[in-house]
Write a protein that holds these residues in place. Structure first.
Motif, PDB file in Angstrom:
ATOM      1  N   LEU A 105       0.803  -1.223   0.000  1.00 54.49           N
ATOM      2  CA  LEU A 105       0.000   0.000   0.000  1.00 54.49           C
ATOM      3  C   LEU A 105       0.834   1.271   0.000  1.00 54.49           C
ATOM      4  O   LEU A 105       0.290   2.374  -0.113  1.00 54.49           O
ATOM      5  CB  LEU A 105      -0.939   0.021   1.215  1.00 54.49           C
ATOM      6  CG  LEU A 105      -2.110  -0.958   1.186  1.00 54.49           C
ATOM      7  CD1 LEU A 105      -2.887  -0.893   2.495  1.00 54.49           C
ATOM      8  CD2 LEU A 105      -3.030  -0.649   0.013  1.00 54.49           C
ATOM      9  N   ARG A 106       2.139   1.144   0.135  1.00 58.34           N
ATOM     10  CA  ARG A 106       2.973   2.348   0.155  1.00 58.34           C
ATOM     11  C   ARG A 106       2.845   3.102  -1.164  1.00 58.34           C
ATOM     12  O   ARG A 106       2.869   2.519  -2.236  1.00 58.34           O
ATOM     13  CB  ARG A 106       4.446   1.973   0.366  1.00 58.34           C
ATOM     14  CG  ARG A 106       4.754   1.343   1.712  1.00 58.34           C
ATOM     15  CD  ARG A 106       6.168   0.793   1.741  1.00 58.34           C
ATOM     16  NE  ARG A 106       6.420  -0.021   0.558  1.00 58.34           N
ATOM     17  CZ  ARG A 106       7.374   0.225  -0.330  1.00 58.34           C
ATOM     18  NH1 ARG A 106       8.187   1.245  -0.160  1.00 58.34           N
ATOM     19  NH2 ARG A 106       7.537  -0.548  -1.381  1.00 58.34           N
ATOM     20  N   GLY A 107       2.728   4.408  -1.041  1.00 61.27           N
ATOM     21  CA  GLY A 107       2.614   5.228  -2.236  1.00 61.27           C
ATOM     22  C   GLY A 107       3.929   5.888  -2.601  1.00 61.27           C
ATOM     23  O   GLY A 107       4.968   5.627  -1.980  1.00 61.27           O
ATOM     24  N   PRO A 108       3.937   6.750  -3.606  1.00 55.98           N
ATOM     25  CA  PRO A 108       5.151   7.483  -3.998  1.00 55.98           C
ATOM     26  C   PRO A 108       5.688   8.287  -2.815  1.00 55.98           C
ATOM     27  O   PRO A 108       4.932   8.906  -2.068  1.00 55.98           O
ATOM     28  CB  PRO A 108       4.651   8.401  -5.124  1.00 55.98           C
ATOM     29  CG  PRO A 108       3.409   7.745  -5.635  1.00 55.98           C
ATOM     30  CD  PRO A 108       2.782   7.082  -4.456  1.00 55.98           C
ATOM     31  N   GLY A 109       6.992   8.265  -2.651  1.00 52.92           N
ATOM     32  CA  GLY A 109       7.603   9.011  -1.555  1.00 52.92           C
ATOM     33  C   GLY A 109       7.376   8.397  -0.186  1.00 52.92           C
ATOM     34  O   GLY A 109       7.524   9.073   0.831  1.00 52.92           O
ATOM     35  N   ARG A 155      -1.108   4.294   5.737  1.00 55.16           N
ATOM     36  CA  ARG A 155      -2.209   4.999   5.068  1.00 55.16           C
ATOM     37  C   ARG A 155      -2.491   6.369   5.686  1.00 55.16           C
ATOM     38  O   ARG A 155      -3.369   7.092   5.242  1.00 55.16           O
ATOM     39  CB  ARG A 155      -3.475   4.159   5.119  1.00 55.16           C
ATOM     40  CG  ARG A 155      -3.355   2.816   4.411  1.00 55.16           C
ATOM     41  CD  ARG A 155      -4.702   2.127   4.325  1.00 55.16           C
ATOM     42  NE  ARG A 155      -5.592   2.778   3.381  1.00 55.16           N
ATOM     43  CZ  ARG A 155      -6.855   3.097   3.627  1.00 55.16           C
ATOM     44  NH1 ARG A 155      -7.388   2.833   4.801  1.00 55.16           N
ATOM     45  NH2 ARG A 155      -7.592   3.690   2.708  1.00 55.16           N
ATOM     46  N   SER A 156      -1.731   6.733   6.732  1.00 51.11           N
ATOM     47  CA  SER A 156      -1.946   8.017   7.390  1.00 51.11           C
ATOM     48  C   SER A 156      -1.674   9.172   6.430  1.00 51.11           C
ATOM     49  O   SER A 156      -0.698   9.153   5.681  1.00 51.11           O
ATOM     50  CB  SER A 156      -1.026   8.140   8.608  1.00 51.11           C
ATOM     51  OG  SER A 156      -1.042   9.461   9.118  1.00 51.11           O
ATOM     52  N   PRO A 157      -2.513  10.216   6.435  1.00 57.18           N
ATOM     53  CA  PRO A 157      -2.250  11.374   5.572  1.00 57.18           C
ATOM     54  C   PRO A 157      -1.058  12.202   6.036  1.00 57.18           C
ATOM     55  O   PRO A 157      -0.527  13.003   5.267  1.00 57.18           O
ATOM     56  CB  PRO A 157      -3.554  12.172   5.667  1.00 57.18           C
ATOM     57  CG  PRO A 157      -4.155  11.770   6.977  1.00 57.18           C
ATOM     58  CD  PRO A 157      -3.777  10.338   7.176  1.00 57.18           C
ATOM     59  N   GLU A 158      -0.654  12.025   7.301  1.00 62.42           N
ATOM     60  CA  GLU A 158       0.495  12.766   7.809  1.00 62.42           C
ATOM     61  C   GLU A 158       1.787  12.109   7.324  1.00 62.42           C
ATOM     62  O   GLU A 158       1.953  10.898   7.434  1.00 62.42           O
ATOM     63  CB  GLU A 158       0.469  12.793   9.341  1.00 62.42           C
ATOM     64  CG  GLU A 158      -0.761  13.466   9.915  1.00 62.42           C
ATOM     65  CD  GLU A 158      -0.705  13.540  11.433  1.00 62.42           C
ATOM     66  OE1 GLU A 158       0.320  14.003  11.948  1.00 62.42           O
ATOM     67  OE2 GLU A 158      -1.678  13.135  12.074  1.00 62.42           O
ATOM     68  N   PRO A 159       2.706  12.902   6.818  1.00 57.98           N
ATOM     69  CA  PRO A 159       3.939  12.321   6.267  1.00 57.98           C
ATOM     70  C   PRO A 159       4.912  11.884   7.347  1.00 57.98           C
ATOM     71  O   PRO A 159       5.027  12.515   8.399  1.00 57.98           O
ATOM     72  CB  PRO A 159       4.524  13.468   5.447  1.00 57.98           C
ATOM     73  CG  PRO A 159       4.043  14.704   6.151  1.00 57.98           C
ATOM     74  CD  PRO A 159       2.669  14.368   6.673  1.00 57.98           C
ATOM     75  N   TYR A 160       5.606  10.786   7.095  1.00 60.59           N
ATOM     76  CA  TYR A 160       6.676  10.309   7.970  1.00 60.59           C
ATOM     77  C   TYR A 160       7.986  10.334   7.192  1.00 60.59           C
ATOM     78  O   TYR A 160       8.011  10.122   5.978  1.00 60.59           O
ATOM     79  CB  TYR A 160       6.399   8.881   8.449  1.00 60.59           C
ATOM     80  CG  TYR A 160       5.296   8.775   9.464  1.00 60.59           C
ATOM     81  CD1 TYR A 160       5.566   8.853  10.821  1.00 60.59           C
ATOM     82  CD2 TYR A 160       3.971   8.601   9.059  1.00 60.59           C
ATOM     83  CE1 TYR A 160       4.543   8.759  11.767  1.00 60.59           C
ATOM     84  CE2 TYR A 160       2.944   8.504   9.993  1.00 60.59           C
ATOM     85  CZ  TYR A 160       3.244   8.586  11.344  1.00 60.59           C
ATOM     86  OH  TYR A 160       2.237   8.499  12.262  1.00 60.59           O
ATOM     87  N   ASP A 161       9.063  10.586   7.911  1.00 59.65           N
ATOM     88  CA  ASP A 161      10.387  10.552   7.294  1.00 59.65           C
ATOM     89  C   ASP A 161      10.942   9.134   7.226  1.00 59.65           C
ATOM     90  O   ASP A 161      11.645   8.770   6.282  1.00 59.65           O
ATOM     91  CB  ASP A 161      11.362  11.426   8.088  1.00 59.65           C
ATOM     92  CG  ASP A 161      10.949  12.881   8.114  1.00 59.65           C
ATOM     93  OD1 ASP A 161      10.702  13.437   7.024  1.00 59.65           O
ATOM     94  OD2 ASP A 161      10.864  13.461   9.213  1.00 59.65           O
ATOM     95  N   VAL A 162      10.630   8.331   8.227  1.00 64.32           N
ATOM     96  CA  VAL A 162      11.178   6.977   8.342  1.00 64.32           C
ATOM     97  C   VAL A 162      10.354   6.242   9.394  1.00 64.32           C
ATOM     98  O   VAL A 162       9.830   6.857  10.326  1.00 64.32           O
ATOM     99  CB  VAL A 162      12.677   7.024   8.741  1.00 64.32           C
ATOM    100  CG1 VAL A 162      12.892   7.761  10.053  1.00 64.32           C
ATOM    101  CG2 VAL A 162      13.293   5.639   8.785  1.00 64.32           C
ATOM    102  N   LEU A 163      10.230   4.924   9.254  1.00 63.90           N
ATOM    103  CA  LEU A 163       9.491   4.112  10.221  1.00 63.90           C
ATOM    104  C   LEU A 163      10.437   3.140  10.915  1.00 63.90           C
ATOM    105  O   LEU A 163      11.297   2.532  10.271  1.00 63.90           O
ATOM    106  CB  LEU A 163       8.371   3.338   9.534  1.00 63.90           C
ATOM    107  CG  LEU A 163       7.276   4.173   8.875  1.00 63.90           C
ATOM    108  CD1 LEU A 163       6.243   3.259   8.217  1.00 63.90           C
ATOM    109  CD2 LEU A 163       6.594   5.097   9.882  1.00 63.90           C
ATOM    110  N   ALA A 164      10.268   3.000  12.229  1.00 64.75           N
ATOM    111  CA  ALA A 164      10.975   1.990  13.017  1.00 64.75           C
ATOM    112  C   ALA A 164      10.029   0.805  13.159  1.00 64.75           C
ATOM    113  O   ALA A 164       8.990   0.913  13.808  1.00 64.75           O
ATOM    114  CB  ALA A 164      11.354   2.551  14.385  1.00 64.75           C
TER     115      ALA A 164
END
Length: 467
Positions: A105-109, A155-164
């Protein structure tokens, strides 16, 4: 249009991850049916919630594949030999987990994943990593086998830089496409063999976390099996093997020198230089296995380009979850420590290694484990042992073979007062300077709902000593 739109998808399980997957897929236009073998109050409440969202739920039958299913999405705990999956295989239907769906489900960026697995220490390491990333000013979240379901974060509309991302062996088994930026396997010891079948299969599923890594495969230099998994992985060209050690690090390793956590991997002259990251005293608790967790977290953060200052600040800011080698109280010169999360022998051995003189409270459901190696390693530190739970005799037998001079009290009771009795017996064996350590080396479900309830019972019993 989503690849899932219009597809008939069966979700196995009504747990947190199952409900998250069902909602997400239905929101993308899939025709979702959730199946669960249970039909109790909890399942009915969860089913009612999903049905209000237009999702079909079938309780009391987790074995039959709904007609025209094109994809099965399973919750992590469902065993590979489940009848539902046999039916899916016979029908040529793919089975994946919620982590795999999140990856698709990951989108662009989309933010890269820094992933962690291992028999023990996963949650602590991921939380340390998230604290370091936040200290570096990055927007992140600790997800996967911890906290918010990973599908919801993706799927969150808030952007993340990186996920742990914490990934269990169950999740990795059902996640064939996941390709983290960098990943760590903290350790490997026999666990969940009833699910995986063999140690080789368990290790192979853990090793999936290294597939496709682009920057770093982080391994435990004290556990050669983790390095073997790195050697076997198919990674992106240029990806490096990065070790961590409690000793002096070699090139391409992180380690400890004179009480300082240092980096000889992500420095320009790693054959001749080391970069200070933090002091041992910046890590809470500063037990050896937790220092190892901190080094693994630091390695992943450094692989992502985090500066040394943020490693120190993140480790200082980190507070471990309850029931993980947590100091409860000092009473009459005796320290009382709750490590109820030590639910297997590997975790208990790490906990026992942190203290020089111990009265050990142990026992519960052994899950097929043996205790000879654990007792042999800890024998010189044991002043006494108090055993509880269904499989306490297995530990008693190991103590008789390998630590025959250690006094042992075996409590044949499973009532609500059993933990209080165990603490009283341990107190009677302890002397000033000792540690009464509850590191059960067993699961809790014979006497308690979970390890949290067991830990709370221990803390309550210790508090009663001063009443």
């Amino acid at each position: 249009m989503s690849e899932f739109s219009g597809q008939r998808i069966t979700v196995a399980g009504l747990g947190v991850s199952g409900r998250s997957a069902a909602r997400a897929l239905a929101g993308l236009g899939a025709r979702v049916t959730v199946v669960d073998g249970g039909d109790g109050e909890r399942q009915r409440a969860a089913a009612a919630e999903l049905e209000r969202a237009g999702i079909t739920v079938r309780l009391g039958d987790g074995a039959t594949l709904p007609e025209n299913t094109g994809l099965v999405v399973t919750s992590p705990g469902w065993r590979p030999d489940s009848a539902l999956f046999a039916a899916a295989a016979a029908a040529g239907v793919e089975v994946v987990g919620d982590v795999e769906i999140a990856w698709r489900l990951r989108g662009p960026g989309a933010p890269p994943w820094l992933a962690v697995t291992g028999t023990n220490g996963k949650t602590t390491t991921v939380q340390m990593l998230a604290a370091i990333l936040r200290a570096a000013g990055l927007r992140t979240a600790a997800v996967g086998n911890i906290g918010t379901p990973i599908i919801d974060v993706v799927r969150s509309p808030e952007p993340y830089d990186v996920l742990a991302v914490e990934l269990s062996s169950y999740q990795l088994h059902w996640a064939p496409s996941v390709r983290p930026h960098s990943a760590a396997v903290l350790n490997l010891a026999p666990d969940h063999l009833d699910w995986h079948g063999t140690m080789a299969a368990y290790a192979a599923d853990k090793g999936r976390i290294y597939e496709g890594n682009t920057v770093a495969c982080v391994y435990n230099a004290a556990d050669p099996a983790t390095e073997d998994l790195v050697r076997a992985a198919d990674v992106t060209e240029g990806c490096r093997a990065i070790g961590f050690t409690l000793g002096t690090p070699g090139p391409s390793q992180l380690g400890v020198v004179d009480g300082i956590l240092v980096d000889r991997a992500f420095v320009p002259q790693r054959h001749r230089q080391a970069q200070e990251l933090a002091e041992i005293t910046d890590v809470t608790p500063a037990a050896p296995h937790n220092i190892a967790n901190a080094l693994a977290a630091a390695a992943l953060a450094r692989a992502f380009g985090v500066e040394p200052k943020a490693v120190r600040e993140g480790l200082r800011a980190f507070t471990p979850d309850a029931h993980r080698i947590a100091h409860v109280a000092d009473v009459a010169g005796v320290a009382y420590v709750n490590d109820s999360k030590a639910t297997n022998t590997h975790a208990a051995q790490a906990s026992l290694a942190a203290y020089p003189s111990i009265v050990w409270i142990a026992g519960g459901l052994a899950k097929g484990a043996t205790f000879d190696e654990l007792v042999t390693a800890a024998a010189g530190r044991l002043r006494g042992a108090v055993l509880i739970g269904a499989d306490r005799q297995l530990i008693a037998d190991a103590l008789a073979r390998h630590a025959p001079d250690v006094p042992v009290v075996s409590l044949d009771r499973t009532d609500t007062g059993a933990m209080a009795a165990a603490v009283r017996e341990a107190t009677a064996l302890a002397r000033a300077g000792d540690t009464v350590l509850m590191a059960p080396a067993c699961a809790s479900m014979d006497m308690f709902t979970n390890y949290n309830e067991r830990g709370e019972a221990f803390a309550t019993a210790v508090a009663a000593l001063t009443d």
